[in-house]
Design a protein around this motif. Structure first.
Motif, PDB file in Angstrom:
ATOM      1  N   VAL A  85      11.963   0.970   0.977  1.00  0.00           N
ATOM      2  CA  VAL A  85      13.185   0.556   1.651  1.00  0.00           C
ATOM      3  C   VAL A  85      12.961  -0.771   2.384  1.00  0.00           C
ATOM      4  CG1 VAL A  85      14.795   1.154   3.507  1.00  0.00           C
ATOM      5  CG2 VAL A  85      14.123   2.884   1.826  1.00  0.00           C
ATOM      6  N   ASP A  86      11.809  -0.927   3.016  1.00  0.00           N
ATOM      7  CA  ASP A  86      11.501  -2.178   3.716  1.00  0.00           C
ATOM      8  C   ASP A  86      11.502  -3.360   2.753  1.00  0.00           C
ATOM      9  OD1 ASP A  86      11.270  -0.875   6.105  1.00  0.00           O
ATOM     10  OD2 ASP A  86       9.078  -0.802   6.101  1.00  0.00           O
ATOM     11  N   GLU A  87      10.931  -3.160   1.578  1.00  0.00           N
ATOM     12  CA  GLU A  87      10.903  -4.239   0.584  1.00  0.00           C
ATOM     13  C   GLU A  87      12.302  -4.582   0.102  1.00  0.00           C
ATOM     14  OE1 GLU A  87       6.594  -3.709  -1.582  1.00  0.00           O
ATOM     15  OE2 GLU A  87       8.106  -2.152  -1.865  1.00  0.00           O
ATOM     16  N   MET A  88      13.138  -3.552  -0.079  1.00  0.00           N
ATOM     17  CA  MET A  88      14.511  -3.807  -0.515  1.00  0.00           C
ATOM     18  C   MET A  88      15.292  -4.534   0.573  1.00  0.00           C
ATOM     19  SD  MET A  88      15.308  -0.262  -2.574  1.00  0.00           S
ATOM     20  CE  MET A  88      16.841  -0.839  -3.306  1.00  0.00           C
ATOM     21  N   GLU A  89      15.063  -4.173   1.834  1.00  0.00           N
ATOM     22  CA  GLU A  89      15.709  -4.878   2.943  1.00  0.00           C
ATOM     23  C   GLU A  89      15.305  -6.352   2.972  1.00  0.00           C
ATOM     24  OE1 GLU A  89      16.815  -2.704   6.833  1.00  0.00           O
ATOM     25  OE2 GLU A  89      14.782  -2.022   6.331  1.00  0.00           O
ATOM     26  N   LYS A  90      14.022  -6.620   2.747  1.00  0.00           N
ATOM     27  CA  LYS A  90      13.541  -8.005   2.753  1.00  0.00           C
ATOM     28  C   LYS A  90      14.198  -8.820   1.641  1.00  0.00           C
ATOM     29  CE  LYS A  90       9.040  -7.076   4.880  1.00  0.00           C
ATOM     30  NZ  LYS A  90       7.566  -7.014   4.660  1.00  0.00           N
ATOM     31  N   ARG A  91      14.388  -8.211   0.500  1.00  0.00           N
ATOM     32  CA  ARG A  91      15.043  -8.923  -0.606  1.00  0.00           C
ATOM     33  C   ARG A  91      16.478  -9.281  -0.222  1.00  0.00           C
ATOM     34  NH1 ARG A  91      12.089  -8.094  -5.611  1.00  0.00           N
ATOM     35  NH2 ARG A  91      13.956  -8.498  -6.826  1.00  0.00           N
TER      36      ARG A  91
ATOM     37  N   GLU B 224       0.832  -1.203   0.000  1.00  0.00           N
ATOM     38  CA  GLU B 224       0.000   0.000   0.000  1.00  0.00           C
ATOM     39  C   GLU B 224       0.867   1.255   0.000  1.00  0.00           C
ATOM     40  OE1 GLU B 224      -3.227  -1.703  -0.829  1.00  0.00           O
ATOM     41  OE2 GLU B 224      -3.321   0.426  -0.307  1.00  0.00           O
ATOM     42  N   SER B 225       1.966   1.226   0.783  1.00  0.00           N
ATOM     43  CA  SER B 225       2.819   2.413   0.827  1.00  0.00           C
ATOM     44  C   SER B 225       3.417   2.706  -0.535  1.00  0.00           C
ATOM     45  CB  SER B 225       3.944   2.219   1.854  1.00  0.00           C
ATOM     46  OG  SER B 225       4.763   1.125   1.492  1.00  0.00           O
ATOM     47  N   ARG B 226       3.727   1.643  -1.296  1.00  0.00           N
ATOM     48  CA  ARG B 226       4.294   1.842  -2.611  1.00  0.00           C
ATOM     49  C   ARG B 226       3.249   2.409  -3.556  1.00  0.00           C
ATOM     50  NH1 ARG B 226       6.537  -3.451  -4.473  1.00  0.00           N
ATOM     51  NH2 ARG B 226       5.996  -3.170  -6.626  1.00  0.00           N
ATOM     52  N   LYS B 227       2.019   1.960  -3.440  1.00  0.00           N
ATOM     53  CA  LYS B 227       0.961   2.474  -4.303  1.00  0.00           C
ATOM     54  C   LYS B 227       0.782   3.970  -4.099  1.00  0.00           C
ATOM     55  CE  LYS B 227      -1.839  -1.746  -4.626  1.00  0.00           C
ATOM     56  NZ  LYS B 227      -3.105  -2.370  -4.213  1.00  0.00           N
ATOM     57  N   LYS B 228       0.922   4.426  -2.859  1.00  0.00           N
ATOM     58  CA  LYS B 228       0.716   5.844  -2.574  1.00  0.00           C
ATOM     59  C   LYS B 228       1.807   6.691  -3.229  1.00  0.00           C
ATOM     60  CE  LYS B 228      -1.612   4.955   1.831  1.00  0.00           C
ATOM     61  NZ  LYS B 228      -1.507   4.978   3.296  1.00  0.00           N
ATOM     62  N   ARG B 229       2.995   6.102  -3.414  1.00  0.00           N
ATOM     63  CA  ARG B 229       4.068   6.880  -4.005  1.00  0.00           C
ATOM     64  C   ARG B 229       4.028   6.846  -5.522  1.00  0.00           C
ATOM     65  NH1 ARG B 229       7.294   3.883  -0.965  1.00  0.00           N
ATOM     66  NH2 ARG B 229       8.539   3.302  -2.766  1.00  0.00           N
TER      67      ARG B 229
ATOM     68  N   LYS C  74      23.919   0.883   4.081  1.00  0.00           N
ATOM     69  CA  LYS C  74      24.081   1.931   3.069  1.00  0.00           C
ATOM     70  C   LYS C  74      22.736   2.352   2.504  1.00  0.00           C
ATOM     71  CE  LYS C  74      27.659   1.913   0.310  1.00  0.00           C
ATOM     72  NZ  LYS C  74      28.462   3.004   0.886  1.00  0.00           N
ATOM     73  N   LEU C  75      21.815   1.402   2.387  1.00  0.00           N
ATOM     74  CA  LEU C  75      20.470   1.716   1.932  1.00  0.00           C
ATOM     75  C   LEU C  75      19.785   2.671   2.914  1.00  0.00           C
ATOM     76  CD1 LEU C  75      18.003   1.245   0.076  1.00  0.00           C
ATOM     77  CD2 LEU C  75      17.522  -0.825   1.411  1.00  0.00           C
ATOM     78  N   LEU C  76      19.883   2.382   4.205  1.00  0.00           N
ATOM     79  CA  LEU C  76      19.249   3.236   5.211  1.00  0.00           C
ATOM     80  C   LEU C  76      19.902   4.620   5.248  1.00  0.00           C
ATOM     81  CD1 LEU C  76      18.732   0.714   8.151  1.00  0.00           C
ATOM     82  CD2 LEU C  76      17.019   1.582   6.549  1.00  0.00           C
ATOM     83  N   LEU C  77      21.218   4.683   5.117  1.00  0.00           N
ATOM     84  CA  LEU C  77      21.893   5.985   5.097  1.00  0.00           C
ATOM     85  C   LEU C  77      21.459   6.816   3.896  1.00  0.00           C
ATOM     86  CD1 LEU C  77      25.499   4.943   6.190  1.00  0.00           C
ATOM     87  CD2 LEU C  77      23.845   6.244   7.531  1.00  0.00           C
ATOM     88  N   SER C  78      21.168   6.145   2.796  1.00  0.00           N
ATOM     89  CA  SER C  78      20.769   6.874   1.590  1.00  0.00           C
ATOM     90  C   SER C  78      19.402   7.535   1.723  1.00  0.00           C
ATOM     91  CB  SER C  78      20.766   5.928   0.381  1.00  0.00           C
ATOM     92  OG  SER C  78      19.630   5.070   0.391  1.00  0.00           O
ATOM     93  N   THR C  79      18.609   7.089   2.697  1.00  0.00           N
ATOM     94  CA  THR C  79      17.268   7.660   2.847  1.00  0.00           C
ATOM     95  C   THR C  79      17.311   9.100   3.331  1.00  0.00           C
ATOM     96  OG1 THR C  79      17.033   6.869   5.138  1.00  0.00           O
ATOM     97  CG2 THR C  79      16.281   5.396   3.371  1.00  0.00           C
TER      98      THR C  79
END
Length: 427
Positions: free
Chosen positions: A373-379, A7-12, A345-350
């Motif tokens: 970001v959460d989805e990328m972390e899960k991957r 849902e969060s991705r749909k909003k963006r 590094k992903l979190l720092l990039s936010t």
């Protein structure tokens, strides 16, 4: 690896070609426009036209002079720039939040109103030619270019992005207008917006929302004829070594596995190759690996540089390290290092509006909508040592293609290497 749309991705994802993400606690906005107008989409006989077009759009548009395209943004401390890749040409601006609407209008003018003034055309050709000459003087650039031209020789991805002297000199203003008019259209564009913006700012792009054109991606054909390319260059002290293999596409299930492996091998001073080859043995100053992935394929590469007397022990150690990887894989400690570093590094990039804008462009183009970001972390969390071993068996057991730029004085030394005698690098 499939992912459901959260849902969060749909909003963006405001439309097929407009991604937007508001960020709290920042006072900047970054806007990017990615256009399917990279070098792989050029006419066959006009290499370099995509990059030259990117240069020329900044020379003036129907509504703004060259100065008026840059000064309002740079006066505020902001940045406006562009770059051309093999897939896309990307225009972007990062500005204080109060200037976001002006920045959008300037980017729209660049992408829809370019005039390619005749008074600037021939002079800018000279600028691009100087850029080409500078890469010809750079042994690192030449090692990379030699590799890409060899492995992708039978497809558009093998063409140099800058073109060459002959192709640039042959371009006309009409060529640029034809390329611009056919490629710089809404159906080929993806917009990305990140930062502290007023929601009404989206209205500035209302007229440009559009379903992306379902066009065929340029084919990637990995077809090297030679496993060893050597170029001699005067006035060099070091041998520059670039070696690589075929790798998965951006959306392939092995992509994240090789991303983690790439981090294990050369991500930081704690990485395996830096520690083993530079810190323990002193064979190199620079050593790096990388993963380049496009919609239909990619390459994994390793770059290093050393002097002639160290090239044989360097090649021996690289072979030992890579053979060990294929046979044993990585340790659990290395797996944890690679995954945690990638996620960190992903979190720092936010915290960066530019990094957030580019991340949404990258994943939005690859998967249809941006990954959170959460989805990328899960991957990343889903990668296992076994998954990396499988990827190593699938890709690293192939013959490696080697591109070298060497000092003329090192020619005899290279002939003594196993690499030269075998005509390539084999594990």
């Amino acid at each position: 690896m499939q992912n459901k749309v959260s849902e969060s991705r749909k909003k963006r994802c405001l439309s097929d070609n407009l991604f937007s993400q508001r960020m709290d606690g920042v006072r900047s906005v970054c806007i990017g426009i990615a256009i399917k107008a990279g070098s792989s989409y050029e006419p066959a006989r006009k290499p370099g036209i995509a990059h030259f077009t990117e240069h020329m759009v900044f020379k003036g548009t129907k509504s703004r002079t060259a100065y008026e395209l840059k000064e309002p943004i740079e006066k505020s401390g902001g940045t406006i720039n562009a770059f051309t890749g093999k897939e896309s040409t990307i225009y972007f601006a990062r500005v204080p939040d109060y200037l976001a609407r002006d920045a959008i209008n300037i980017l729209k003018s660049l992408c829809f109103e370019a005039e390619f003034p005749e008074s600037q055309f021939h002079m800018e050709k000279q600028v691009v030619l100087e850029e080409i000459h500078s890469t010809e003087d750079d042994p690192v650039e030449q090692a990379y270019e030699g590799f890409f031209q060899e492995v992708w020789r039978e497809c558009p991805y093998g063409k140099p992005i800058l073109g060459n002297e002959k192709s640039i000199n042959g371009l006309t203003r009409e060529d640029l207008f034809d390329f611009y008019d056919s490629k710089y259209v809404c159906e080929n564009m993806v917009f990305s917006l990140a930062g502290n913006y007023n929601p009404h700012l989206i209205d500035s792009l209302e007229g440009f929302r559009h379903g992306r054109k379902n066009r065929k991606e340029p084919e990637i054909i990995y077809s090297p004829r030679s496993a060893l390319i050597i170029k001699e260059k005067e006035d060099l002290q070091q041998i520059h070594l670039l070696m690589g293999i075929e790798a998965p596409s951006r959306t392939d299930g092995d992509y994240e596995a090789l991303q983690v492996l790439n981090t294990v091998l050369s991500g930081g001073m704690s990485s395996r190759l830096f520690h083993e080859i530079r810190e323990k043995k002193g064979l190199v100053y620079a050593i790096d690996t990388g993963l380049v992935a496009y919609p239909l394929g990619g390459v994994f590469y390793l770059y290093s540089a050393t002097t002639g007397e160290k090239i044989i022990p360097l090649l021996d150690e690289l072979k030992r390290q890579l053979a060990s990887l294929v046979e044993i894989g990585i340790t659990e400690a290395e797996l944890a290092y690679g995954k945690e570093r990638l996620k960190g590094k992903l979190l720092l990039s936010t915290e960066s509006t530019y990094a957030t804008m580019m991340r949404n462009l990258d994943t939005g183009i690859a998967f249809g909508q941006p990954l959170s970001v959460d989805e990328m972390e899960k991957r990343i969390d889903g990668i296992t040592a076994e998954g990396i071993r499988n990827a190593l068996q699938k890709y690293f057991t192939s013959s490696w293609v080697v591109s070298m730029v060497i000092p003329a004085k090192s020619s005899e030394m290279i002939k003594k290497t196993e690499l030269h005698m075998n005509g390539g690098f084999f594990l």
